[in-house]
Scaffold this motif. Sequence first.
Motif, PDB file in Angstrom:
ATOM      1  N   UNK A  33       0.858  -1.186   0.000  1.00 36.32           N
ATOM      2  CA  UNK A  33       0.000   0.000   0.000  1.00 36.32           C
ATOM      3  C   UNK A  33       0.896   1.239   0.000  1.00 36.32           C
ATOM      4  N   UNK A  34       0.482   2.256  -0.730  1.00 34.53           N
ATOM      5  CA  UNK A  34       1.181   3.532  -0.713  1.00 34.53           C
ATOM      6  C   UNK A  34       0.260   4.603  -0.143  1.00 34.53           C
ATOM      7  N   UNK A  35       0.849   5.463   0.726  1.00 37.31           N
ATOM      8  CA  UNK A  35       0.126   6.567   1.340  1.00 37.31           C
ATOM      9  C   UNK A  35       0.946   7.841   1.167  1.00 37.31           C
ATOM     10  N   UNK A  42      -3.384  13.825   7.942  1.00 34.38           N
ATOM     11  CA  UNK A  42      -3.384  12.382   8.108  1.00 34.38           C
ATOM     12  C   UNK A  42      -2.811  11.665   6.909  1.00 34.38           C
ATOM     13  N   UNK A  43      -2.725  10.369   7.044  1.00 36.72           N
ATOM     14  CA  UNK A  43      -2.278   9.517   5.948  1.00 36.72           C
ATOM     15  C   UNK A  43      -3.392   9.368   4.913  1.00 36.72           C
ATOM     16  N   UNK A  44      -3.066   9.668   3.669  1.00 39.73           N
ATOM     17  CA  UNK A  44      -4.051   9.552   2.598  1.00 39.73           C
ATOM     18  C   UNK A  44      -3.691   8.355   1.727  1.00 39.73           C
ATOM     19  N   UNK A  45      -4.621   7.431   1.606  1.00 37.01           N
ATOM     20  CA  UNK A  45      -4.424   6.241   0.788  1.00 37.01           C
ATOM     21  C   UNK A  45      -4.242   6.623  -0.679  1.00 37.01           C
ATOM     22  N   UNK A  46      -3.289   5.969  -1.330  1.00 39.45           N
ATOM     23  CA  UNK A  46      -3.093   6.210  -2.751  1.00 39.45           C
ATOM     24  C   UNK A  46      -3.429   4.969  -3.574  1.00 39.45           C
ATOM     25  N   UNK A  47      -2.748   3.858  -3.263  1.00 40.67           N
ATOM     26  CA  UNK A  47      -2.895   2.681  -4.130  1.00 40.67           C
ATOM     27  C   UNK A  47      -2.568   1.423  -3.342  1.00 40.67           C
ATOM     28  N   UNK A  59      -7.167   6.247  -4.788  1.00 40.02           N
ATOM     29  CA  UNK A  59      -6.627   7.432  -4.131  1.00 40.02           C
ATOM     30  C   UNK A  59      -5.489   8.095  -4.894  1.00 40.02           C
ATOM     31  N   UNK A  60      -5.187   7.576  -6.040  1.00 41.07           N
ATOM     32  CA  UNK A  60      -4.042   8.088  -6.790  1.00 41.07           C
ATOM     33  C   UNK A  60      -4.518   9.076  -7.848  1.00 41.07           C
ATOM     34  N   UNK A  61      -3.832  10.223  -7.970  1.00 40.13           N
ATOM     35  CA  UNK A  61      -4.204  11.167  -9.033  1.00 40.13           C
ATOM     36  C   UNK A  61      -4.149  10.484 -10.391  1.00 40.13           C
ATOM     37  N   UNK A  62      -5.073  10.875 -11.267  1.00 42.35           N
ATOM     38  CA  UNK A  62      -5.187  10.210 -12.564  1.00 42.35           C
ATOM     39  C   UNK A  62      -4.004  10.488 -13.476  1.00 42.35           C
ATOM     40  N   UNK A  63      -3.397  11.652 -13.301  1.00 40.39           N
ATOM     41  CA  UNK A  63      -2.283  12.037 -14.176  1.00 40.39           C
ATOM     42  C   UNK A  63      -0.978  12.062 -13.391  1.00 40.39           C
ATOM     43  N   UNK A  64       0.077  11.736 -14.025  1.00 40.36           N
ATOM     44  CA  UNK A  64       1.476  11.835 -13.585  1.00 40.36           C
ATOM     45  C   UNK A  64       1.876  10.766 -12.579  1.00 40.36           C
ATOM     46  N   UNK A  65       0.934  10.143 -11.920  1.00 37.87           N
ATOM     47  CA  UNK A  65       1.261   9.143 -10.890  1.00 37.87           C
ATOM     48  C   UNK A  65       0.998   7.733 -11.419  1.00 37.87           C
ATOM     49  N   UNK A  66       1.923   6.821 -11.130  1.00 38.69           N
ATOM     50  CA  UNK A  66       1.706   5.424 -11.449  1.00 38.69           C
ATOM     51  C   UNK A  66       2.420   4.559 -10.420  1.00 38.69           C
ATOM     52  N   UNK A  67       1.976   3.323 -10.300  1.00 34.88           N
ATOM     53  CA  UNK A  67       2.588   2.407  -9.338  1.00 34.88           C
ATOM     54  C   UNK A  67       2.638   1.018  -9.946  1.00 34.88           C
ATOM     55  N   UNK A  68       3.640   0.260  -9.524  1.00 38.11           N
ATOM     56  CA  UNK A  68       3.760  -1.124  -9.967  1.00 38.11           C
ATOM     57  C   UNK A  68       4.375  -1.951  -8.858  1.00 38.11           C
TER      58      UNK A  68
END
Lengths: 112, 111
Positions: A33-35, A42-47, A59-68
Amino acid sequence: NAGVMQNPRHLVRRRGQEARLRCSPMKGHSHVYWYRQLPEEGLKFMVYLQKENIIDESGMPKERFSAEFPKEGPSILRIQQVVRGDSAAYFCASSGQLSEQFFGPGTRLTVL
Amino acid sequence: EDQVTQSPEALRLQEGESSSLNCSYTVSGLRGLFWYRQDPGKGPEFLFTLYSAGEEKEKERLKATLTKKESFLHITAPKPEDSATYLCAVQATGGYQKVTFGIGTKLQVIP
Protein backbone atom coordinates in the motif's frame (compact mmCIF):
# COMPACT_ATOMS: atom_id res chain seq x y z
CA ASN A 1 13.58 -10.26 10.10
CA ALA A 2 13.80 -7.03 8.14
CA GLY A 3 10.82 -4.73 8.18
CA VAL A 4 9.44 -2.70 5.30
CA MET A 5 12.23 -0.92 3.48
CA GLN A 6 11.94 2.27 1.48
CA ASN A 7 14.47 4.16 -0.53
CA PRO A 8 15.57 6.76 -0.94
CA ARG A 9 14.76 8.26 2.45
CA HIS A 10 15.04 11.78 1.06
CA LEU A 11 14.59 12.82 -2.55
CA VAL A 12 14.98 16.30 -4.03
CA ARG A 13 13.69 17.01 -7.51
CA ARG A 14 13.22 20.13 -9.60
CA ARG A 15 9.86 20.89 -11.12
CA GLY A 16 9.30 18.80 -14.24
CA GLN A 17 11.63 15.95 -13.24
CA GLU A 18 10.58 12.40 -12.43
CA ALA A 19 10.56 10.88 -8.95
CA ARG A 20 10.84 7.13 -8.34
CA LEU A 21 10.14 5.80 -4.86
CA ARG A 22 10.90 2.19 -3.98
CA CYS A 23 9.40 -0.13 -1.41
CA SER A 24 10.42 -3.65 -0.41
CA PRO A 25 7.69 -5.31 1.67
CA MET A 26 8.26 -7.27 4.84
CA LYS A 27 9.30 -10.87 4.25
CA GLY A 28 6.27 -13.04 3.59
CA HIS A 29 4.00 -10.12 2.73
CA SER A 30 2.48 -9.92 -0.72
CA HIS A 31 0.27 -6.84 -0.29
CA VAL A 32 1.68 -3.34 -0.68
CA TYR A 33 0.00 0.00 0.00
CA TRP A 34 1.18 3.53 -0.71
CA TYR A 35 0.13 6.57 1.34
CA ARG A 36 0.91 10.27 1.19
CA GLN A 37 1.21 12.45 4.27
CA LEU A 38 1.39 16.22 4.35
CA PRO A 39 2.53 18.13 7.48
CA GLU A 40 -0.18 18.21 10.14
CA GLU A 41 -2.43 16.02 7.97
CA GLY A 42 -3.38 12.38 8.11
CA LEU A 43 -2.28 9.52 5.95
CA LYS A 44 -4.05 9.55 2.60
CA PHE A 45 -4.42 6.24 0.79
CA MET A 46 -3.09 6.21 -2.75
CA VAL A 47 -2.89 2.68 -4.13
CA TYR A 48 -3.00 -0.99 -3.16
CA LEU A 49 -1.06 -3.59 -5.13
CA GLN A 50 -0.37 -7.29 -5.11
CA LYS A 51 2.31 -8.93 -7.20
CA GLU A 52 1.81 -7.79 -10.81
CA ASN A 53 -1.66 -6.42 -10.06
CA ILE A 54 -3.13 -3.08 -9.07
CA ILE A 55 -6.09 -3.84 -6.82
CA ASP A 56 -7.24 -0.34 -5.84
CA GLU A 57 -5.87 2.93 -7.20
CA SER A 58 -8.81 5.07 -6.16
CA GLY A 59 -6.63 7.43 -4.13
CA MET A 60 -4.04 8.09 -6.79
CA PRO A 61 -4.20 11.17 -9.03
CA LYS A 62 -5.19 10.21 -12.56
CA GLU A 63 -2.28 12.04 -14.18
CA ARG A 64 1.48 11.83 -13.59
CA PHE A 65 1.26 9.14 -10.89
CA SER A 66 1.71 5.42 -11.45
CA ALA A 67 2.59 2.41 -9.34
CA GLU A 68 3.76 -1.12 -9.97
CA PHE A 69 4.70 -4.21 -8.01
CA PRO A 70 6.54 -6.55 -10.39
CA LYS A 71 6.98 -10.27 -9.96
CA GLU A 72 10.59 -9.66 -8.96
CA GLY A 73 11.88 -6.60 -7.13
CA PRO A 74 10.40 -3.78 -5.12
CA SER A 75 7.19 -1.88 -5.60
CA ILE A 76 7.72 1.48 -7.30
CA LEU A 77 5.70 4.66 -7.06
CA ARG A 78 6.50 6.91 -9.99
CA ILE A 79 5.66 10.59 -10.22
CA GLN A 80 6.27 12.20 -13.59
CA GLN A 81 6.77 15.93 -14.16
CA VAL A 82 6.74 16.72 -10.45
CA VAL A 83 5.22 19.96 -9.18
CA ARG A 84 5.72 21.73 -5.84
CA GLY A 85 2.42 20.33 -4.57
CA ASP A 86 3.88 16.82 -4.78
CA SER A 87 6.23 17.63 -1.89
CA ALA A 88 5.22 15.31 0.93
CA ALA A 89 6.20 12.21 2.85
CA TYR A 90 5.30 9.01 0.99
CA PHE A 91 4.87 5.89 3.06
CA CYS A 92 4.69 2.30 1.96
CA ALA A 93 3.04 -0.39 4.05
CA SER A 94 2.82 -4.14 3.59
CA SER A 95 0.60 -6.85 4.98
CA GLY A 96 -0.27 -10.49 4.73
CA GLN A 97 -3.74 -11.62 3.74
CA LEU A 98 -6.33 -9.60 5.71
CA SER A 99 -3.81 -8.62 8.39
CA GLU A 100 -2.39 -5.47 9.88
CA GLN A 101 -0.32 -3.11 7.77
CA PHE A 102 3.28 -2.46 8.73
CA PHE A 103 4.88 0.75 7.55
CA GLY A 104 8.27 1.66 6.21
CA PRO A 105 10.26 4.73 7.26
CA GLY A 106 8.98 6.81 4.35
CA THR A 107 10.48 8.84 1.53
CA ARG A 108 10.44 12.59 1.95
CA LEU A 109 10.08 14.23 -1.44
CA THR A 110 10.99 17.87 -1.87
CA VAL A 111 10.25 19.59 -5.16
CA LEU A 112 12.21 22.78 -5.79
CA GLU B 1 -17.79 6.38 3.27
CA ASP B 2 -15.76 5.32 6.30
CA GLN B 3 -14.83 8.14 8.67
CA VAL B 4 -12.44 8.44 11.62
CA THR B 5 -12.34 11.42 13.98
CA GLN B 6 -9.72 11.70 16.67
CA SER B 7 -9.77 14.01 19.68
CA PRO B 8 -8.16 15.98 21.03
CA GLU B 9 -5.89 17.09 18.19
CA ALA B 10 -3.14 17.79 20.70
CA LEU B 11 -2.65 16.87 24.34
CA ARG B 12 -0.02 18.01 26.78
CA LEU B 13 0.46 15.98 29.96
CA GLN B 14 2.77 16.10 32.91
CA GLU B 15 4.80 12.96 33.43
CA GLY B 16 2.65 10.54 35.44
CA GLU B 17 -0.63 12.25 34.54
CA SER B 18 -2.91 9.58 33.06
CA SER B 19 -5.35 10.41 30.26
CA SER B 20 -7.26 9.00 27.30
CA LEU B 21 -7.32 9.64 23.57
CA ASN B 22 -10.57 9.22 21.66
CA CYS B 23 -11.26 7.76 18.24
CA SER B 24 -14.80 7.97 16.90
CA TYR B 25 -15.58 6.02 13.76
CA THR B 26 -18.27 5.41 11.19
CA VAL B 27 -18.03 2.25 9.15
CA SER B 28 -20.60 -0.02 7.53
CA GLY B 29 -19.27 -3.07 9.31
CA LEU B 30 -16.05 -3.19 11.29
CA ARG B 31 -13.39 -5.73 10.38
CA GLY B 32 -10.75 -4.09 12.56
CA LEU B 33 -9.73 -0.89 14.34
CA PHE B 34 -6.02 -0.16 14.48
CA TRP B 35 -3.85 2.06 16.65
CA TYR B 36 -0.44 3.26 15.52
CA ARG B 37 2.22 5.47 17.04
CA GLN B 38 4.17 7.86 14.82
CA ASP B 39 7.32 9.68 15.86
CA PRO B 40 8.45 12.79 13.95
CA GLY B 41 10.17 11.90 10.71
CA LYS B 42 9.32 8.20 10.98
CA GLY B 43 6.72 5.78 9.70
CA PRO B 44 3.74 4.71 11.81
CA GLU B 45 4.48 1.89 14.24
CA PHE B 46 1.73 -0.69 14.74
CA LEU B 47 0.37 -0.95 18.30
CA PHE B 48 -2.97 -2.79 18.43
CA THR B 49 -5.83 -4.29 16.47
CA LEU B 50 -9.31 -4.46 18.01
CA TYR B 51 -12.02 -6.50 16.31
CA SER B 52 -15.20 -6.34 18.38
CA ALA B 53 -16.95 -4.18 20.98
CA GLY B 54 -15.77 -4.92 24.49
CA GLU B 55 -12.32 -6.01 23.41
CA GLU B 56 -9.29 -4.58 25.23
CA LYS B 57 -5.57 -4.83 24.55
CA GLU B 58 -2.61 -3.65 26.60
CA LYS B 59 1.02 -2.89 25.99
CA GLU B 60 3.16 -1.37 28.73
CA ARG B 61 1.44 1.92 29.73
CA LEU B 62 -1.10 1.77 26.88
CA LYS B 63 -4.52 0.13 26.88
CA ALA B 64 -6.91 0.25 23.94
CA THR B 65 -10.63 -0.35 24.28
CA LEU B 66 -13.43 -0.58 21.73
CA THR B 67 -17.17 0.14 21.67
CA LYS B 68 -19.53 0.09 18.69
CA LYS B 69 -18.87 3.76 17.95
CA GLU B 70 -15.50 4.64 19.40
CA SER B 71 -12.18 3.48 20.73
CA PHE B 72 -10.08 4.87 23.54
CA LEU B 73 -6.36 4.71 24.02
CA HIS B 74 -5.69 5.01 27.74
CA ILE B 75 -2.22 6.10 28.80
CA THR B 76 -1.35 5.34 32.39
CA ALA B 77 1.41 7.28 34.14
CA PRO B 78 2.97 8.45 30.86
CA LYS B 79 6.66 9.12 30.44
CA PRO B 80 8.35 11.65 28.11
CA GLU B 81 9.21 8.81 25.73
CA ASP B 82 5.48 8.29 25.14
CA SER B 83 5.42 11.64 23.31
CA ALA B 84 4.31 10.97 19.73
CA THR B 85 1.33 11.24 17.42
CA TYR B 86 -1.15 8.42 17.91
CA LEU B 87 -3.13 7.38 14.83
CA CYS B 88 -6.39 5.48 14.73
CA ALA B 89 -7.61 3.65 11.62
CA VAL B 90 -10.53 1.45 10.62
CA GLN B 91 -11.14 -1.19 8.02
CA ALA B 92 -14.58 -2.35 6.95
CA THR B 93 -15.68 -5.92 6.37
CA GLY B 94 -16.40 -7.42 2.97
CA GLY B 95 -13.39 -8.72 1.07
CA TYR B 96 -10.83 -6.04 0.35
CA GLN B 97 -11.54 -2.70 2.01
CA LYS B 98 -9.01 0.06 2.31
CA VAL B 99 -7.89 1.31 5.70
CA THR B 100 -9.06 4.82 6.64
CA PHE B 101 -6.89 6.85 9.00
CA GLY B 102 -7.70 9.69 11.36
CA ILE B 103 -5.51 12.77 11.54
CA GLY B 104 -4.09 11.70 14.91
CA THR B 105 -3.60 13.05 18.40
CA LYS B 106 -0.26 14.69 19.08
CA LEU B 107 0.77 13.81 22.63
CA GLN B 108 3.46 15.68 24.52
CA VAL B 109 4.54 14.42 27.95
CA ILE B 110 6.50 16.93 29.95
CA PRO B 111 9.05 15.79 32.56
